[in-house]
Design a protein around this motif. Structure first.
Motif, mmCIF file in Angstrom:
data_model
loop_
_atom_site.group_PDB
_atom_site.id
_atom_site.type_symbol
_atom_site.label_atom_id
_atom_site.label_comp_id
_atom_site.label_asym_id
_atom_site.label_seq_id
_atom_site.Cartn_x
_atom_site.Cartn_y
_atom_site.Cartn_z
ATOM 1 N N PHE A 165 -49.406 50.266 -35.757
ATOM 2 C CA PHE A 165 -48.355 49.651 -36.570
ATOM 3 C C PHE A 165 -48.671 48.176 -36.823
ATOM 4 N N SER A 166 -49.030 47.433 -35.761
ATOM 5 C CA SER A 166 -49.365 46.009 -35.918
ATOM 6 C C SER A 166 -50.561 45.837 -36.849
ATOM 7 N N PHE A 167 -51.525 46.742 -36.747
ATOM 8 C CA PHE A 167 -52.690 46.687 -37.630
ATOM 9 C C PHE A 167 -52.275 46.876 -39.085
ATOM 10 N N LEU A 201 -49.385 53.793 -44.396
ATOM 11 C CA LEU A 201 -49.468 54.884 -43.426
ATOM 12 C C LEU A 201 -49.309 54.351 -41.994
ATOM 13 N N CYS A 202 -49.860 53.185 -41.734
ATOM 14 C CA CYS A 202 -49.826 52.603 -40.381
ATOM 15 C C CYS A 202 -48.440 52.103 -39.994
ATOM 16 N N VAL A 203 -47.608 51.721 -40.971
ATOM 17 C CA VAL A 203 -46.295 51.141 -40.643
ATOM 18 C C VAL A 203 -45.165 52.138 -40.859
ATOM 19 N N GLN A 204 -45.480 53.445 -40.890
ATOM 20 C CA GLN A 204 -44.423 54.451 -40.996
ATOM 21 C C GLN A 204 -43.506 54.369 -39.778
ATOM 22 N N GLU A 205 -42.270 54.787 -40.002
ATOM 23 C CA GLU A 205 -41.235 54.561 -38.993
ATOM 24 C C GLU A 205 -41.497 55.296 -37.684
ATOM 25 N N PHE A 206 -41.969 56.540 -37.775
ATOM 26 C CA PHE A 206 -42.135 57.346 -36.571
ATOM 27 C C PHE A 206 -43.597 57.343 -36.131
ATOM 28 N N ALA A 207 -43.788 57.134 -34.828
ATOM 29 C CA ALA A 207 -45.140 56.978 -34.295
ATOM 30 C C ALA A 207 -46.010 58.195 -34.570
ATOM 31 N N GLU A 208 -45.419 59.386 -34.506
ATOM 32 C CA GLU A 208 -46.228 60.596 -34.689
ATOM 33 C C GLU A 208 -46.744 60.735 -36.121
ATOM 34 N N ASP A 209 -46.120 60.023 -37.075
ATOM 35 C CA ASP A 209 -46.577 60.087 -38.465
ATOM 36 C C ASP A 209 -47.763 59.166 -38.727
ATOM 37 N N SER A 269 -58.912 57.500 -37.314
ATOM 38 C CA SER A 269 -58.651 58.043 -38.649
ATOM 39 C C SER A 269 -58.554 56.931 -39.675
ATOM 40 N N VAL A 270 -57.943 55.815 -39.282
ATOM 41 C CA VAL A 270 -57.833 54.664 -40.191
ATOM 42 C C VAL A 270 -59.214 54.168 -40.599
ATOM 43 N N LEU A 271 -60.114 54.030 -39.636
ATOM 44 C CA LEU A 271 -61.463 53.557 -39.951
ATOM 45 C C LEU A 271 -62.207 54.545 -40.834
ATOM 46 N N ALA A 272 -61.998 55.839 -40.585
ATOM 47 C CA ALA A 272 -62.636 56.846 -41.434
ATOM 48 C C ALA A 272 -62.150 56.718 -42.870
ATOM 49 N N MET A 273 -60.855 56.481 -43.058
ATOM 50 C CA MET A 273 -60.312 56.314 -44.408
ATOM 51 C C MET A 273 -60.814 55.024 -45.055
ATOM 52 N N GLN A 293 -41.562 56.680 -45.839
ATOM 53 C CA GLN A 293 -40.900 55.376 -45.866
ATOM 54 C C GLN A 293 -41.224 54.561 -44.614
ATOM 55 N N PRO A 294 -41.623 53.292 -44.788
ATOM 56 C CA PRO A 294 -41.973 52.448 -43.634
ATOM 57 C C PRO A 294 -40.758 52.095 -42.782
ATOM 58 N N ALA A 295 -41.045 51.601 -41.603
ATOM 59 C CA ALA A 295 -39.987 51.117 -40.715
ATOM 60 C C ALA A 295 -39.407 49.813 -41.247
ATOM 61 N N PHE A 296 -38.174 49.520 -40.793
ATOM 62 C CA PHE A 296 -37.510 48.241 -41.102
ATOM 63 C C PHE A 296 -37.383 48.011 -42.608
ATOM 64 N N THR A 297 -37.094 49.059 -43.379
ATOM 65 C CA THR A 297 -36.851 48.870 -44.812
ATOM 66 C C THR A 297 -35.369 49.063 -45.067
ATOM 67 N N GLU A 298 -34.988 49.698 -46.186
ATOM 68 C CA GLU A 298 -33.590 49.698 -46.602
ATOM 69 C C GLU A 298 -32.642 50.281 -45.571
#
Length: 710
Positions: free
Chosen positions: A581-583, A647-655, A661-665, A678-683
């Motif tokens: 998430f921080s990344f 994708l990294c800042v999605q609300e739920f950790a399992e998502d 995988s991030v580096l592969a992408m 939808q990301p965390a901390f939005t509407e």
């Protein structure tokens, strides 16, 4: 005069000489001479200085007439009118130099001993420092400027009250600073008040001399030390004068390596008689001896005392007998034991040294005890406090690279020329020994090109420091959020930074022998080398996982809001996915050039994630990209990185994807990239934390009943 014949400046000298000549001498002295009277000087600029002392110039005091030649600071860097500070000579009992701020002393050089000012810790000799004091035996005492060096040097009293010595670098055609003062709070005159001692390496910096206590304890504990300290026990000399009791004589307590206090009186007494002379005079409360000055004594409050780390003088303070008995008794019992112990230590030291030479390496082992456990650091180089103080010019403000939650970070250079960064644990920091030892434990066990390298540590009494490789470009936040530096980062550099941070995280999560969760990934903790290669730093909050452990809970949530995953910020639950998430936040900040907490529109409460999410849905990601990095050839690649960041800042950790995988992408052109949710901390979270009147901010349809008593 100007073109209107208005006088702009005048030497203010009245002379009837019609044959006077103005000369600008090679020394820089501007003089008015009598051409007919053997070229005698009528007026000279060296007797009316501004803010500088150059070679062959001096400041002086005439004890008979009271006349002074003094240096005065500018009012500001752009206004050469006289400012608040002045540098002047005070011949007094013993010559000293003062910087005055208005009508109050601001800095003091300490006493002149014929070679150096003993209150300036970095002064070693006349030839190397350029000062000299001359008494012309006609009532005038001169402080001369820098001597005849192979290079041009000067002293300047700047508008802030700092006395700065510089030399002219011929190759770089610029002035470079050699020395300046005051360079810490302890060098400010009387910082700790009467009978107080100042040490800038301690916190708080002020303490009372032994045998003394704060005059106003409540103010002292708040950091207001001006009132100083009072003696705990009445001197026997005072009691005897009042009662005639002479059963217990006063004695002296030695305090070493200090800047001697102000208002010393000099006598011609020999060193072996200096103590008895002071002891026989009830007015004498302290004495000291310097071979260049002689016997010095103090009859009033001891003011402006500073503890030095090296050099300095010994001061002997008069104490009541009851304050000394304990020490004397201990000496009688312990001295033989100490001598035997020291002999044993010397033997052990010689044996250990011989063994170290055989191994061909010299390493130290430190055992630092915390409140509940001992942490051992083996095979880690240990630096002495003196080495680090010398490398950082006594932790000078000019060497300060920044300030974090741990404490200040200083740039230093070792004797072999190697540049280092010294991270110093501040006693005012919210972090402590636990975080210090945690960082040592974590980073000493990991090595990767995208992790900052720990070179050693220092544990000296209350001081705790970590020594890292020096990163010349400092931290990433300087280039992201500073308007003066933002344009330096193009997409190629940004892409290198994103990929490098990802590889560093992958090593921490999967490839190192320890599984490590960083917990405080943010731009200020990403350091850059000369080629803008990133290195993750600051492992004080990191946690080590077992090989079969995926997540952990904590009651102590640490880190930086705006970079913490929702499950960690709200429930204290952290895992690899909280670092991911921080990344993701970091990726979006790099691409947008804005902080995660920035306001994105005047009428909307969108966060960084919310704004990116809105533009993603509207297929208008070009608006999100910083113009400094946007160009047609890289636009598609940048948009792909935005999608990965979402994708990294999605609300739920399992998502969220794993960092592998991030580096592969990031690095593959064929790997498919999922559609983010939808990301965390939005509407939807704005509705929880903000009071809104809009319909879409209603959380439920339950009405509120007003309760009225019958």
């Amino acid at each position: 005069m100007n073109g209107e014949e208005e006088i702009l400046w005048s030497s203010n000298v009245s002379t009837s000489q019609v044959n006077s000549i103005a000369l600008l001498q090679d020394s820089g002295n501007f003089v008015l001479v009598d051409h007919l009277n053997n070229g005698s000087t009528i007026w000279q600029s060296f007797e009316h200085p501004s803010d500088s002392i150059v070679p062959k110039m001096s400041i002086s005091e005439n004890t008979r007439t009271g006349e002074r030649i003094e240096v005065k600071s500018w009012r500001s860097p752009w206004d050469p009118n006289f400012g608040n500070f002045s540098l002047l000579m005070n011949s007094g009992f013993i010559p000293q130099v003062y910087i005055w701020k208005g009508s109050q002393p601001y800095w003091r050089s300490g006493q002149w001993n014929g070679q150096i000012f003993i209150g300036v810790q970095d002064m070693y000799s006349v030839s190397s420092d350029g000062f000299n004091v001359v008494n012309n035996r006609e009532g005038t005492v001169y402080l001369t400027g820098p001597g005849d060096f192979d290079f041009l040097t000067k002293f300047v009293l700047d508008w802030k009250g700092n006395l700065v010595q510089s030399y002219w670098d011929v190759n770089e055609t610029t002035w470079k600073i050699i020395w300046s003062t005051p360079n810490n709070d302890c060098e400010v005159y009387g910082m700790c008040g009467p009978f107080g001692s100042c040490n800038h390496l301690e916190s708080p910096i002020c303490s009372c001399l032994k045998g003394f206590e704060p005059k106003h304890r409540e103010e002292w504990e708040k950091g207001n030390w001006a009132s100083g300290c009072l003696r705990r026990k009445v001197l026997q000399c005072e009691v005897r004068n009042n009662s005639g009791d002479s059963s217990k004589e006063d004695g002296f307590l030695k305090i070493g390596s200090i800047k001697l206090p102000d208002f010393a009186e000099r006598s011609s007494t020999r060193e072996d008689q200096c103590r008895s002379q002071c002891l026989g005079n009830c007015s004498c409360i302290a004495y000291a001896y310097d071979s260049g000055i002689g016997c010095m004594s103090w009859n009033n409050n001891l003011i402006d005392i500073q503890q030095f780390q090296s050099r300095g003088e010994d001061l002997y303070i008069r104490m009541a007998h009851s304050e000394l008995d304990h020490h004397k008794d201990i000496k009688k019992i312990v001295i033989p034991v100490i001598l035997g112990f020291l002999t044993l230590c010397v033997c052990l030291f010689l044996c250990c040294r011989r063994m170290a030479r055989r191994r061909g390496v010299k390493r130290k082992k430190i055992n630092v005890l915390g409140d509940r456990s001992a942490v051992h650091m083996e095979e880690l180089p240990v630096f002495s406090l003196d080495t680090l103080a010398n490398a950082t010019s006594q932790f000078h403000e000019d060497k300060k690279l920044g300030q974090g939650g741990f404490g200040p970070v200083y740039m230093g250079k070792l004797e072999d020329g190697k540049e280092i960064a010294v991270k110093k644990l501040s006693k005012a920091s919210g972090q402590g020994l636990e975080e210090f030892m945690n960082e040592v434990l974590v980073i000493s066990k990991v090595q990767h090109r995208n992790l900052v390298r720990l070179l050693g540590c220092c544990v000296d009494k209350e001081e705790k420091m970590l020594i890292y490789e020096y990163m010349p470009k400092k931290s990433l936040d300087v280039f992201l959020f500073d308007e003066g530096h933002r344009g330096i980062l193009d997409w190629r550099k940004c892409s290198t930074i994103i990929e490098g941070v990802g590889r560093g995280l992958l090593y921490l999560h999967r490839d190192s022998r320890l599984k490590i969760i960083h917990r405080d990934l943010k731009p200020s903790n990403i350091l850059l080398d000369n080629d803008f290669n990133p290195k993750i730093s600051d492992f004080g909050m990191a946690r080590i996982f077992g090989s079969d452990q995926d997540q952990a809970d904590t009651r102590r949530v640490v880190g930086t809001y705006g970079y913490m995953a929702p499950e960690y910020a709200m429930k204290g639950r952290f895992s690899e996915k909280s670092d991911v998430f921080s990344f993701g936040v970091l990726v979006l900040e790099i691409i947008s050039g804005r902080k995660s907490t920035s306001s994105w529109t005047e009428t909307s409460s969108f966060s960084l994630f919310g704004y990116a999410w809105m533009l993603w849905k509207e297929e208008d990601l070009s608006t999100f990209i910083d113009p400094f990095i946007l160009n047609p050839s890289s636009e598609m690649e940048i948009k792909k990185c935005i999608q990965i960041g979402l994708l990294c800042v999605q609300e739920f950790a399992e998502d969220r994807p794993s960092i592998s995988s991030v580096l592969a992408m990031l690095t593959s052109e064929t790997t498919s990239i999922p559609t983010p949710s939808q990301p965390a901390f939005t509407e939807r979270h704005d509705c929880i934390f903000k009071m809104c009147n809009e319909t879409n901010c209603t959380l439920n349809n339950i009405s509120i009943t007003n309760i009225t008593g019958r």
